[in-house]
Write a protein that holds these residues in place. Structure first.
Motif, PDB file in Angstrom:
ATOM      1  N   GLU B  15       0.834  -1.149   0.008  1.00 53.40           N
ATOM      2  CA  GLU B  15       0.037   0.016   0.053  1.00 53.40           C
ATOM      3  C   GLU B  15       0.712   1.024   0.024  1.00 53.40           C
ATOM      4  O   GLU B  15       1.956   1.315   0.721  1.00 53.40           O
ATOM      5  CB  GLU B  15      -1.028  -0.012   1.276  1.00 53.40           C
ATOM      6  CG  GLU B  15      -1.913   1.144   1.389  1.00 53.40           C
ATOM      7  CD  GLU B  15      -2.765   1.126   2.544  1.00 53.40           C
ATOM      8  OE1 GLU B  15      -2.367   0.391   3.342  1.00 53.40           O
ATOM      9  OE2 GLU B  15      -3.742   1.722   2.700  1.00 53.40           O
ATOM     10  N   GLY B  16       0.355   2.280  -0.922  1.00 54.05           N
ATOM     11  CA  GLY B  16       1.193   3.481  -0.870  1.00 54.05           C
ATOM     12  C   GLY B  16       2.051   3.640  -1.943  1.00 54.05           C
ATOM     13  O   GLY B  16       2.594   4.797  -2.220  1.00 54.05           O
ATOM     14  N   GLU B  17       2.491   2.690  -2.501  1.00 53.03           N
ATOM     15  CA  GLU B  17       3.451   2.501  -3.834  1.00 53.03           C
ATOM     16  C   GLU B  17       2.834   3.451  -4.862  1.00 53.03           C
ATOM     17  O   GLU B  17       1.530   2.928  -5.241  1.00 53.03           O
ATOM     18  CB  GLU B  17       3.855   1.133  -3.811  1.00 53.03           C
ATOM     19  CG  GLU B  17       5.276   1.203  -4.848  1.00 53.03           C
ATOM     20  CD  GLU B  17       5.787  -0.127  -4.561  1.00 53.03           C
ATOM     21  OE1 GLU B  17       6.372  -0.530  -3.572  1.00 53.03           O
ATOM     22  OE2 GLU B  17       5.945  -0.897  -5.699  1.00 53.03           O
ATOM     23  N   GLY B  60      -8.276  11.699 -10.888  1.00 51.85           N
ATOM     24  CA  GLY B  60      -7.794  11.691  -9.386  1.00 51.85           C
ATOM     25  C   GLY B  60      -6.331  11.123  -9.319  1.00 51.85           C
ATOM     26  O   GLY B  60      -5.325  11.538  -9.836  1.00 51.85           O
ATOM     27  N   ARG B  61      -6.143   9.886  -8.904  1.00 49.28           N
ATOM     28  CA  ARG B  61      -4.563   9.250  -8.679  1.00 49.28           C
ATOM     29  C   ARG B  61      -4.316   8.450  -9.960  1.00 49.28           C
ATOM     30  O   ARG B  61      -3.231   7.837  -9.687  1.00 49.28           O
ATOM     31  CB  ARG B  61      -4.839   8.237  -7.637  1.00 49.28           C
ATOM     32  CG  ARG B  61      -5.147   9.027  -6.117  1.00 49.28           C
ATOM     33  CD  ARG B  61      -5.026   7.801  -4.874  1.00 49.28           C
ATOM     34  NE  ARG B  61      -6.185   6.996  -5.029  1.00 49.28           N
ATOM     35  CZ  ARG B  61      -6.004   5.506  -5.395  1.00 49.28           C
ATOM     36  NH1 ARG B  61      -4.695   5.075  -5.521  1.00 49.28           N
ATOM     37  NH2 ARG B  61      -6.973   4.927  -5.429  1.00 49.28           N
ATOM     38  N   ILE B  77      -0.616   4.945 -11.536  1.00 44.76           N
ATOM     39  CA  ILE B  77      -1.538   4.933 -10.370  1.00 44.76           C
ATOM     40  C   ILE B  77      -0.811   5.366  -9.170  1.00 44.76           C
ATOM     41  O   ILE B  77       0.346   4.633  -8.645  1.00 44.76           O
ATOM     42  CB  ILE B  77      -2.088   3.337  -9.718  1.00 44.76           C
ATOM     43  CG1 ILE B  77      -2.842   2.953 -11.103  1.00 44.76           C
ATOM     44  CG2 ILE B  77      -3.109   3.638  -8.624  1.00 44.76           C
ATOM     45  CD1 ILE B  77      -3.376   1.614 -10.698  1.00 44.76           C
ATOM     46  N   ALA B  78      -1.235   6.594  -8.492  1.00 45.19           N
ATOM     47  CA  ALA B  78      -0.452   7.149  -7.414  1.00 45.19           C
ATOM     48  C   ALA B  78      -0.822   6.672  -6.330  1.00 45.19           C
ATOM     49  O   ALA B  78      -2.110   6.349  -5.883  1.00 45.19           O
ATOM     50  CB  ALA B  78      -0.493   8.516  -7.667  1.00 45.19           C
ATOM     51  N   LEU B 108      -3.642  -6.684 -10.183  1.00 48.74           N
ATOM     52  CA  LEU B 108      -2.934  -5.951  -9.688  1.00 48.74           C
ATOM     53  C   LEU B 108      -3.644  -6.286  -8.064  1.00 48.74           C
ATOM     54  O   LEU B 108      -4.772  -6.382  -7.688  1.00 48.74           O
ATOM     55  CB  LEU B 108      -3.204  -4.487  -9.646  1.00 48.74           C
ATOM     56  CG  LEU B 108      -2.616  -3.551  -8.537  1.00 48.74           C
ATOM     57  CD1 LEU B 108      -1.299  -3.725  -8.674  1.00 48.74           C
ATOM     58  CD2 LEU B 108      -3.097  -1.991  -8.957  1.00 48.74           C
ATOM     59  N   LYS B 109      -2.588  -6.338  -7.228  1.00 50.70           N
ATOM     60  CA  LYS B 109      -2.916  -6.709  -5.589  1.00 50.70           C
ATOM     61  C   LYS B 109      -2.263  -5.804  -4.825  1.00 50.70           C
ATOM     62  O   LYS B 109      -0.961  -5.764  -4.877  1.00 50.70           O
ATOM     63  CB  LYS B 109      -2.597  -8.053  -5.205  1.00 50.70           C
ATOM     64  CG  LYS B 109      -3.075  -8.599  -3.883  1.00 50.70           C
ATOM     65  CD  LYS B 109      -2.868  -9.900  -3.460  1.00 50.70           C
ATOM     66  CE  LYS B 109      -3.151 -10.178  -2.221  1.00 50.70           C
ATOM     67  NZ  LYS B 109      -2.976 -11.572  -1.545  1.00 50.70           N
ATOM     68  N   VAL B 110      -2.985  -5.009  -4.110  1.00 47.10           N
ATOM     69  CA  VAL B 110      -2.224  -3.985  -3.315  1.00 47.10           C
ATOM     70  C   VAL B 110      -2.461  -4.542  -1.828  1.00 47.10           C
ATOM     71  O   VAL B 110      -3.571  -4.714  -1.546  1.00 47.10           O
ATOM     72  CB  VAL B 110      -2.899  -2.439  -3.542  1.00 47.10           C
ATOM     73  CG1 VAL B 110      -2.204  -1.490  -2.570  1.00 47.10           C
ATOM     74  CG2 VAL B 110      -2.744  -1.870  -4.860  1.00 47.10           C
TER      75      VAL B 110
END
Lengths: 114, 112
Positions: B15-17, B60-61, B77-78, B108-110
């Protein structure tokens, strides 16, 4: 403004039966596209329709599959004499016009042939 | 015949990357390039649409770029979040309309 509506969401058919999948485009959209997503494969274009006309059916199997988009009512994708290989998710998309406008997709109909 | 490829096929990040998803296409005569997300067992949600005359779009992000000359598009993706976990699909629009040719997607898996 409701999105693209597809029904049924899930459909089970025995081999040899007919499957009818319905798609109501977004309000104001007159262009409809059908795509198929086979298990473990990407989405593949099947057919592009405008009201009462088939514009491009280059992705449709030659036999057993047909599509229509009548003047009134939803677009119908019809599969006759279904076989196990027809089991897939079928997605409908709509757009207000051609020429690269944004396509909006429905939730899909998951067809299972037993 | 248009062919669309997405790399990587799967991606797992904390998360956050910030992350970049890649999409390449063979036919530069595309009308547009559209990015979607697909959640398991669900339909497709449109994220961004880039017309052939544009270089990028932001929401957005999310930021998507298009380079027709090299046949590439990227989705940036930010500050990724667990809710971003999904399969991301890119699709090139051809045939004078919205006939879309899809890539096979990046799953994708966050993770928290």
């Amino acid at each position: 403004n409701a999105g693209v509506m597809q029904n049924p969401r899930h459909l089970v058919r025995r081999r040899g039966q007919e499957a009818r999948l319905r798609c109501s485009p977004m309000k104001g959209h007159s262009h409809v596209y059908w795509y198929r997503q086979l298990p473990e494969e990407g989405l593949k274009f099947m057919v592009y329709l405008q009201k009462e006309n088939i514009i491009d059916e280059s992705g449709m199997p030659k036999e057993r599959f047909s599509a229509e988009f009548p003047k009134e009512g939803p677009s119908i994708l019809r599969i006759q004499q279904v076989v196990r290989g027809d089991s897939a998710a079928y997605f409908c998309a709509s757009s207000p016009s051609s020429g690269g406008t944004e396509a909006f997709f429905g939730q899909g109909t998951r067809l299972t042939v037993v | 015949k248009q062919e669309v490829t997405q790399i990587p096929a799967a991606l797992s990040v904390p998360e956050g990357e910030n992350l970049v998803l890649n999409c390449s296409f063979t036919d530069s005569a595309i009308y547009n390039l559209q990015w979607f997300r697909q959640d398991p067992g669900k339909g497709l949600t449109s994220l961004l649409l880039i017309q052939s005359s544009q270089r990028e779009q932001t929401s957005g992000r999310l930021n998507a770029s298009l380079d027709k000359s090299s046949g590439r598009s990227t989705l940036y993706i930010a500050a990724s979040q667990p809710g971003d976990s999904a399969t991301y699909l890119c699709a090139g629009g051809t045939g004078g309309g919205n006939k879309l040719t899809f890539g096979t997607g990046t799953q994708l898996k966050v993770e928290l």
